[in-house]
Design a protein around this motif. Structure first.
Motif, PDB file in Angstrom:
ATOM      1  N   GLN A 176       0.665  -1.294  -0.110  1.00  0.00           N
ATOM      2  CA  GLN A 176       0.103   0.051  -0.169  1.00  0.00           C
ATOM      3  C   GLN A 176       1.068   0.844   0.468  1.00  0.00           C
ATOM      4  N   LEU A 177       2.087   0.819   0.641  1.00  0.00           N
ATOM      5  CA  LEU A 177       3.026   2.224   0.587  1.00  0.00           C
ATOM      6  C   LEU A 177       3.817   2.793  -0.463  1.00  0.00           C
ATOM      7  N   LEU A 178       3.922   1.302  -0.768  1.00  0.00           N
ATOM      8  CA  LEU A 178       4.701   1.451  -2.770  1.00  0.00           C
ATOM      9  C   LEU A 178       3.278   2.038  -4.022  1.00  0.00           C
ATOM     10  N   ALA A 179       2.149   2.061  -3.235  1.00  0.00           N
ATOM     11  CA  ALA A 179       1.192   2.242  -5.017  1.00  0.00           C
ATOM     12  C   ALA A 179       1.173   3.805  -4.207  1.00  0.00           C
ATOM     13  N   LEU A 180       1.410   3.857  -3.470  1.00  0.00           N
ATOM     14  CA  LEU A 180       0.704   5.734  -3.752  1.00  0.00           C
ATOM     15  C   LEU A 180       1.743   6.219  -4.583  1.00  0.00           C
ATOM     16  N   PRO A 181       1.831   7.781  -5.167  1.00  0.00           N
ATOM     17  CA  PRO A 181       2.006   8.058  -6.175  1.00  0.00           C
ATOM     18  C   PRO A 181       3.686   8.470  -5.674  1.00  0.00           C
ATOM     19  N   GLN A 182       4.380   8.141  -6.905  1.00  0.00           N
ATOM     20  CA  GLN A 182       5.684   9.259  -6.775  1.00  0.00           C
ATOM     21  C   GLN A 182       6.473   8.902  -5.030  1.00  0.00           C
ATOM     22  N   ALA A 183       6.073   6.832  -4.911  1.00  0.00           N
ATOM     23  CA  ALA A 183       6.765   6.585  -3.803  1.00  0.00           C
ATOM     24  C   ALA A 183       7.940   6.512  -3.874  1.00  0.00           C
TER      25      ALA A 183
END
Length: 433
Positions: free
Chosen positions: A303-310
């Protein structure tokens, strides 16, 4: 015996006894000496000397056994003692020690005579030593006197040099005092000039004050004339307003005609659209953290890596030493970077892996995998400091995820706006891949 054994005779008796003790059986030894039976003769004399001397004095049977051994070792000396004629060339200490053990007729006199002879020999040696010491001291005294003469001569030369230096210093001092007097005269002259300048400045200040008062008077007159001009301008403002309004209408009509001529579309972008913020329906790192997921659930990392421009920042050795600490460092790095390459390809996030390079003796020959940035800290800098610098370099509001089980690193990154996660979470996510 009227007196105790001389010390040298006693030591020789103990030595003879220690040498002969090894040829006796345990049963033939007095009980106090049985513990020294397996010692070497030197150790017997060192540790059991007093016990052997006491046994010789009190145990006649033991003394006879030791006497038999001494007769075997020193047949000529013991034979001469039995005959009552000790060899003149023999060591008086050996004669006295053998006589004390064998106890022939008149042995006490032999021991006393040997003690006196040993004392005389010792006194002679002491006299010779004293003579040698006296000669040595005389040589040292002669050398010391020579050194003292040399030192005195050197002192005289240094004193002469110091006197010359003092004369030069005194001349310099007199020259410096003359310079001081000249400078004092110059200072008095400058003080007089300063007083004259101050007097002239006071006169000039009075003239300037008078000029300022005159200028203030003229300023008041000018302000009065300006106010009169403003009143006249307000009276003619209506005509000017009409002319300006006509000019403004002309400009507006010309702008509208130009817009129609160029066919310009209406502007859709506004300044508020350029401000970075979280739009409705989009998740931020805090929104992900607020969900009901365990801190060790790999879905949390997804979920954290799915954030935009993570941006995923990994504390390399912290992860590898948590997951596979028994491997060599080179294999730990390769295994971790292989898993991060797969994760970067799956998530599309920016991935940076940081290793501690402070202890490296030479550059690491490593080809970073596709999609993974590999960094080593500089000498004198730890990987923790490099991670904190990477987090501070990111703009506020970007989703930055830091993987490390180091509490200090996690707290520092969280204070800078990043989202820290434990190393075990990344290891579980990589194992699932």
């Amino acid at each position: 015996m009227e007196r105790p054994l001389p010390e040298r005779v006693r030591r020789r008796v103990v030595a003879f006894t220690g040498d002969a003790l090894g040829g006796l059986t345990i049963a033939e030894l007095p009980p106090p000496l049985r513990q020294y039976a397996r010692f070497t003769p030197q150790r017997r004399a060192k540790f059991g000397g007093n016990a052997m001397a006491a046994a010789l004095e009190s145990d006649a049977a033991f003394r006879q056994r030791i006497a038999s051994r001494v007769r075997e070792q020193l047949p000529e000396l013991t034979g001469a003692l039995d005959e009552g004629t000790p060899p003149p060339a023999a060591d008086p200490v050996d004669v006295a020690a053998a006589a004390y053990i064998l106890r022939p007729s008149g042995w006490a006199k032999l021991v006393a005579a040997a003690g006196e002879e040993a004392q005389r020999a010792q006194a002679e040696r002491a006299g010779e030593e004293a003579q040698r010491e006296l000669a040595r001291l005389r040589d040292e005294l002669s050398q010391a006197r020579g050194a003292a003469r040399d030192e005195a001569e050197r002192g005289r030369r240094e004193l002469e040099a110091l006197r010359k230096e003092l004369d030069g210093t005194q001349r310099k001092l007199r020259s410096a005092q003359a310079d001081v007097r000249r400078r004092e005269a110059s200072l008095r002259k400058l003080q007089e000039e300063l007083d004259a300048v101050r007097s002239a400045a006071g006169t000039e200040k009075a003239a300037l004050d008078s000029e300022v008062r005159r200028l203030k008077s003229r300023l008041a007159e000018t302000e009065s004339a300006l106010e009169a001009g403003r009143r006249a301008a307000r009276e003619g403002r209506s005509v000017e307003d009409m002319r300006v309004r006509l000019l403004l209408d002309t400009v507006l009509d010309a702008a509208q005609g130009l817009r129609r001529e160029l066919a310009l579309p209406p502007s859709e972008t506004r300044p508020a659209d350029t401000v970075d913020a979280v739009e409705p329906g989009r998740m931020s790192p805090k929104d992900v953290a607020a969900r009901a997921l365990s801190e060790t659930d790999p879905a949390l990392l997804d979920q954290l890596l799915a954030l935009p421009q993570a941006h995923l920042v990994v504390d390399g050795y912290n992860v590898t030493k948590t997951g596979y600490p028994t491997l060599p460092l080179e294999k730990q790095r390769l295994r971790l970077l292989g898993g991060l390459a797969v994760l970067a390809a799956q998530s599309g996030a920016e991935v940076t892996c940081v290793f501690d390079g402070a202890e490296l003796a030479a550059p690491v020959l490593l080809a970073p995998p596709r999609g993974v940035r590999v960094l080593f800290s500089k000498p004198g800098q730890t990987a923790d400091e490099l991670i904190r610098r990477l987090v501070r370099a990111e703009p506020p509001g970007r989703a930055v995820v830091v993987v490390s089980s180091d509490r200090e690193v996690a707290d520092g990154c969280a204070a800078a706006g990043a989202r820290p996660v434990a190393s075990v979470l990344l290891l579980k996510r990589l194992a699932r891949s």
